[in-house]
Design a protein around this motif. Structure first.
Motif, PDB file in Angstrom:
ATOM      1  N   GLN A 118       0.844  -1.177   0.000  1.00 37.07           N
ATOM      2  CA  GLN A 118       0.000   0.000   0.000  1.00 37.07           C
ATOM      3  C   GLN A 118       0.889   1.241   0.000  1.00 37.07           C
ATOM      4  O   GLN A 118       1.878   1.305   0.739  1.00 37.07           O
ATOM      5  CB  GLN A 118      -0.906   0.042   1.235  1.00 37.07           C
ATOM      6  N   LEU A 119       0.521   2.235  -0.811  1.00 40.59           N
ATOM      7  CA  LEU A 119       1.306   3.463  -0.887  1.00 40.59           C
ATOM      8  C   LEU A 119       0.397   4.681  -0.750  1.00 40.59           C
ATOM      9  O   LEU A 119      -0.621   4.792  -1.460  1.00 40.59           O
ATOM     10  CB  LEU A 119       2.054   3.536  -2.218  1.00 40.59           C
ATOM     11  N   ASP A 120       0.755   5.567   0.164  1.00 44.14           N
ATOM     12  CA  ASP A 120       0.046   6.834   0.330  1.00 44.14           C
ATOM     13  C   ASP A 120       0.545   7.793  -0.746  1.00 44.14           C
ATOM     14  O   ASP A 120       1.725   8.154  -0.765  1.00 44.14           O
ATOM     15  CB  ASP A 120       0.323   7.398   1.727  1.00 44.14           C
ATOM     16  N   ALA A 121      -0.341   8.200  -1.643  1.00 48.68           N
ATOM     17  CA  ALA A 121       0.064   9.007  -2.799  1.00 48.68           C
ATOM     18  C   ALA A 121       0.654  10.351  -2.414  1.00 48.68           C
ATOM     19  O   ALA A 121       1.394  10.954  -3.207  1.00 48.68           O
ATOM     20  CB  ALA A 121      -1.130   9.221  -3.723  1.00 48.68           C
ATOM     21  N   GLU A 122       0.348  10.814  -1.210  1.00 52.21           N
ATOM     22  CA  GLU A 122       0.861  12.116  -0.762  1.00 52.21           C
ATOM     23  C   GLU A 122       2.083  11.953   0.137  1.00 52.21           C
ATOM     24  O   GLU A 122       3.141  12.542  -0.103  1.00 52.21           O
ATOM     25  CB  GLU A 122      -0.248  12.885  -0.043  1.00 52.21           C
ATOM     26  N   LYS A 123       1.961  11.143   1.169  1.00 46.67           N
ATOM     27  CA  LYS A 123       3.057  10.997   2.126  1.00 46.67           C
ATOM     28  C   LYS A 123       4.227  10.201   1.561  1.00 46.67           C
ATOM     29  O   LYS A 123       5.361  10.338   2.014  1.00 46.67           O
ATOM     30  CB  LYS A 123       2.546  10.342   3.405  1.00 46.67           C
ATOM     31  N   GLU A 124       3.952   9.337   0.579  1.00 48.31           N
ATOM     32  CA  GLU A 124       5.012   8.517  -0.019  1.00 48.31           C
ATOM     33  C   GLU A 124       5.204   8.847  -1.494  1.00 48.31           C
ATOM     34  O   GLU A 124       5.552   7.990  -2.296  1.00 48.31           O
ATOM     35  CB  GLU A 124       4.680   7.032   0.165  1.00 48.31           C
ATOM     36  N   LYS A 125       4.986  10.093  -1.863  1.00 43.52           N
ATOM     37  CA  LYS A 125       5.037  10.499  -3.264  1.00 43.52           C
ATOM     38  C   LYS A 125       6.417  10.306  -3.901  1.00 43.52           C
ATOM     39  O   LYS A 125       6.535  10.279  -5.129  1.00 43.52           O
ATOM     40  CB  LYS A 125       4.602  11.955  -3.407  1.00 43.52           C
ATOM     41  N   ASN A 126       7.439  10.195  -3.075  1.00 45.83           N
ATOM     42  CA  ASN A 126       8.792   9.985  -3.612  1.00 45.83           C
ATOM     43  C   ASN A 126       9.162   8.512  -3.761  1.00 45.83           C
ATOM     44  O   ASN A 126      10.299   8.198  -4.126  1.00 45.83           O
ATOM     45  CB  ASN A 126       9.818  10.687  -2.711  1.00 45.83           C
ATOM     46  N   HIS A 127       8.220   7.635  -3.457  1.00 47.32           N
ATOM     47  CA  HIS A 127       8.483   6.204  -3.633  1.00 47.32           C
ATOM     48  C   HIS A 127       8.761   5.924  -5.112  1.00 47.32           C
ATOM     49  O   HIS A 127       8.154   6.520  -6.010  1.00 47.32           O
ATOM     50  CB  HIS A 127       7.281   5.392  -3.162  1.00 47.32           C
ATOM     51  N   GLY A 128       9.670   5.000  -5.370  1.00 42.89           N
ATOM     52  CA  GLY A 128      10.077   4.691  -6.734  1.00 42.89           C
ATOM     53  C   GLY A 128       8.938   4.301  -7.664  1.00 42.89           C
ATOM     54  O   GLY A 128       9.012   4.513  -8.877  1.00 42.89           O
ATOM     55  N   PHE A 129       7.868   3.741  -7.108  1.00 38.59           N
ATOM     56  CA  PHE A 129       6.711   3.346  -7.921  1.00 38.59           C
ATOM     57  C   PHE A 129       6.159   4.537  -8.697  1.00 38.59           C
ATOM     58  O   PHE A 129       5.744   4.408  -9.858  1.00 38.59           O
ATOM     59  CB  PHE A 129       5.631   2.756  -7.004  1.00 38.59           C
ATOM     60  N   PHE A 130       6.153   5.728  -8.052  1.00 36.97           N
ATOM     61  CA  PHE A 130       5.527   6.903  -8.656  1.00 36.97           C
ATOM     62  C   PHE A 130       6.390   7.560  -9.732  1.00 36.97           C
ATOM     63  O   PHE A 130       5.948   8.518 -10.364  1.00 36.97           O
ATOM     64  CB  PHE A 130       5.159   7.914  -7.576  1.00 36.97           C
ATOM     65  N   THR A 131       7.593   7.071  -9.933  1.00 39.36           N
ATOM     66  CA  THR A 131       8.379   7.587 -11.054  1.00 39.36           C
ATOM     67  C   THR A 131       7.836   7.060 -12.379  1.00 39.36           C
ATOM     68  O   THR A 131       8.098   7.637 -13.435  1.00 39.36           O
ATOM     69  CB  THR A 131       9.868   7.196 -10.919  1.00 39.36           C
ATOM     70  N   LYS A 132       7.069   5.986 -12.312  1.00 36.13           N
ATOM     71  CA  LYS A 132       6.530   5.382 -13.528  1.00 36.13           C
ATOM     72  C   LYS A 132       5.014   5.471 -13.614  1.00 36.13           C
ATOM     73  O   LYS A 132       4.451   5.520 -14.705  1.00 36.13           O
ATOM     74  CB  LYS A 132       6.957   3.902 -13.595  1.00 36.13           C
ATOM     75  N   PHE A 133       4.338   5.505 -12.472  1.00 37.10           N
ATOM     76  CA  PHE A 133       2.883   5.501 -12.475  1.00 37.10           C
ATOM     77  C   PHE A 133       2.345   6.690 -11.691  1.00 37.10           C
ATOM     78  O   PHE A 133       2.805   6.972 -10.585  1.00 37.10           O
ATOM     79  CB  PHE A 133       2.355   4.194 -11.872  1.00 37.10           C
ATOM     80  N   ARG A 134       1.344   7.367 -12.276  1.00 35.93           N
ATOM     81  CA  ARG A 134       0.746   8.537 -11.644  1.00 35.93           C
ATOM     82  C   ARG A 134      -0.775   8.401 -11.647  1.00 35.93           C
ATOM     83  O   ARG A 134      -1.428   8.678 -12.649  1.00 35.93           O
ATOM     84  CB  ARG A 134       1.142   9.810 -12.384  1.00 35.93           C
ATOM     85  N   PRO A 135      -1.362   7.978 -10.545  1.00 35.46           N
ATOM     86  CA  PRO A 135      -2.823   7.815 -10.508  1.00 35.46           C
ATOM     87  C   PRO A 135      -3.545   9.150 -10.599  1.00 35.46           C
ATOM     88  O   PRO A 135      -3.031  10.171 -10.136  1.00 35.46           O
ATOM     89  CB  PRO A 135      -3.059   7.148  -9.148  1.00 35.46           C
ATOM     90  N   GLY A 136      -4.727   9.116 -11.206  1.00 34.96           N
ATOM     91  CA  GLY A 136      -5.526  10.335 -11.311  1.00 34.96           C
ATOM     92  C   GLY A 136      -6.691  10.360 -10.359  1.00 34.96           C
ATOM     93  O   GLY A 136      -7.406  11.360 -10.258  1.00 34.96           O
ATOM     94  N   ALA A 137      -6.925   9.255  -9.632  1.00 42.87           N
ATOM     95  CA  ALA A 137      -8.024   9.174  -8.670  1.00 42.87           C
ATOM     96  C   ALA A 137      -7.672   8.116  -7.635  1.00 42.87           C
ATOM     97  O   ALA A 137      -6.720   7.349  -7.817  1.00 42.87           O
ATOM     98  CB  ALA A 137      -9.331   8.826  -9.380  1.00 42.87           C
ATOM     99  N   TYR A 138      -8.456   8.082  -6.564  1.00 39.16           N
ATOM    100  CA  TYR A 138      -8.161   7.162  -5.462  1.00 39.16           C
ATOM    101  C   TYR A 138      -9.438   6.466  -4.992  1.00 39.16           C
ATOM    102  O   TYR A 138     -10.504   7.074  -5.013  1.00 39.16           O
ATOM    103  CB  TYR A 138      -7.518   7.926  -4.298  1.00 39.16           C
ATOM    104  N   PRO A 139      -9.321   5.198  -4.571  1.00 41.57           N
ATOM    105  CA  PRO A 139      -8.109   4.378  -4.646  1.00 41.57           C
ATOM    106  C   PRO A 139      -7.828   3.939  -6.075  1.00 41.57           C
ATOM    107  O   PRO A 139      -8.728   3.776  -6.877  1.00 41.57           O
ATOM    108  CB  PRO A 139      -8.462   3.169  -3.769  1.00 41.57           C
TER     109      PRO A 139
END
Length: 401
Positions: free
Chosen positions: A83-104
């Motif tokens: 599980q990844l918090d899109a705000e608190k963990e925005k620097n996680h390597g996953f987000f260098t490739k994927f950018r969600p537009g809605a949640y969850p």
């Protein structure tokens, strides 16, 4: 190598700590590279749940679906989950490739991090499980790579563009759709820009105002799209939303409202005079100047009812959300009659459940409850659109007093 081993050990430790919990065993504090390394070692695909702390649907999934015993058993056996918090963990390597537009947002990837499938929004356990099972045979990542190559090679066939920009790309890069569509429009001739198919695609962008090719095309050819598009699409309603409702929605934010108005005023486009008069009329409504607004609405409706019958429906709707019908305001007899006239025209020219409700509310506002409830009696015989509960509450139709 030493750091990589330490990272893997931490991931494994986190897994052991949550293994006995009655929920999916989400790995904690694990980098993207270490997560892929673990997936490769265990020969399992990866599941990523992207959430935010304020997202109610995210919390619902966590409290129900992710604790469903059948879901837990299947996911722990078949996937490495995180599980990844899109705000608190925005620097996680996953987000260098994927950018969600809605949640969850949910992502299923193979053990190498290649995207298999993705979905957004709350869903019941049965559908979630099916999505997890189907994802194993997914190939979304390969499809995106294939479409990216076609785009880069210059493919601009409209069938390809529509599928790529509005079906494939939004699943992973929703913020890229508008920039790519701007590129596409820039390469089209005026004749192609006027085509109904382009107009239909442009309807997808009417919830925003931006100074770009997408918006300028929408404005420049609004009269063409209005006459050429299938009336069931209701293009004029999209334009009303874009040029009238969008600015009105930020009227209390002075800087943003002014920037929208400056943009609109700076453009020359068909029907500009009409839209500017509608903006002025709606401003009067929201300022509580109902008498002036009703006079303007009556004049606008009479001048345009043969070519734009939908205007009565849109204008009476604004009187409702502008709180003309609530008990805190006492209209004059002249105002009551003017609202009835607008509502009668709206129902006559665009009959639906909504305009039936508008007409009933107008009669009730004048004190004619008999007519109001006689009108409501025909509600079941008309179709969509209907009103949301939030809007219906502003009609002031609870009971006869």
């Amino acid at each position: 190598m030493k750091n990589r081993l330490i990272g893997l050990l931490l991931c494994l430790l986190a897994f052991v700590l949550v293994a006995n919990a009655q929920q999916i065993s989400f790995v904690k504090n694990c980098s993207w590279e270490d997560l892929k390394a673990r997936a490769q070692k265990e020969d399992k695909p990866i599941f990523v749940d992207v959430y935010t702390s304020w997202c109610a649907p995210c919390k619902k999934m966590a409290a129900t679906v992710f604790k469903d015993p059948e879901v837990v058993a299947y996911m722990d056996k078949n996937y490495i989950s995180i599980q990844l918090d899109a705000e608190k963990e925005k620097n996680h390597g996953f987000f260098t490739k994927f950018r969600p537009g809605a949640y969850p947002s949910f992502y299923w990837l193979d053990k190498n991090g290649q995207l298999l499938s993705t979905k957004t929004g709350v869903m019941p356990s049965e559908l979630f499980l099916k999505s997890c099972q189907d994802a194993k045979n997914g190939s979304l990542g390969k499809q995106i790579d294939e479409y990216n190559q076609k785009w880069k090679s210059g493919n601009r066939e409209v069938d390809f563009v529509e599928k790529y920009l509005f079906e494939v790309l939004p699943q992973v890069f929703p913020d890229s759709v508008r920039p790519f569509f701007n590129q596409y429009l820039t390469g089209l001739s005026p004749e192609k820009l006027k085509s109904p198919r382009i107009g239909k695609l442009l309807c997808r962008f009417t919830r925003t105002i931006e100074n770009d090719k997408v918006w300028s095309t929408l404005l420049e050819y609004n009269d063409v799209y209005s006459s050429e598009l299938d009336k069931s699409l209701d293009f004029d309603r999209y334009m009303y939303m874009n040029l009238i409702r969008i600015p009105m929605s930020v009227r209390t934010e002075e800087a943003k409202y002014r920037s929208y108005m400056d943009l609109i005023e700076s453009k020359n486009f068909p029907n500009k005079e009409l839209y500017m008069s509608l903006i002025q009329m709606e401003s009067q409504i929201f300022d509580g100047n109902y008498k002036e607004a009703l006079a303007q609405a009556t004049a606008i409706g009479a001048a345009n009812e043969k070519t734009r019958p939908y205007l009565y429906r849109e204008m009476i709707y604004t009187f409702i959300i502008g709180k003309f019908f609530v008990e805190t305001y006492t209209p004059s007899n002249e105002e009551k009659q003017a609202v009835i006239t607008l509502a009668e025209k709206a129902f006559e020219l665009t009959p639906s459940k909504s305009t039936v409700s508008y007409l009933a509310a107008a009669y009730a506002r004048s004190g004619d409850y008999k007519k109001a409830y006689e009108t409501l009696a025909i509600l079941p015989f008309h179709g969509e659109p209907t009103l949301s509960n939030a809007v219906y509450g502003l009609l002031n139709l609870p009971r006869r007093r």
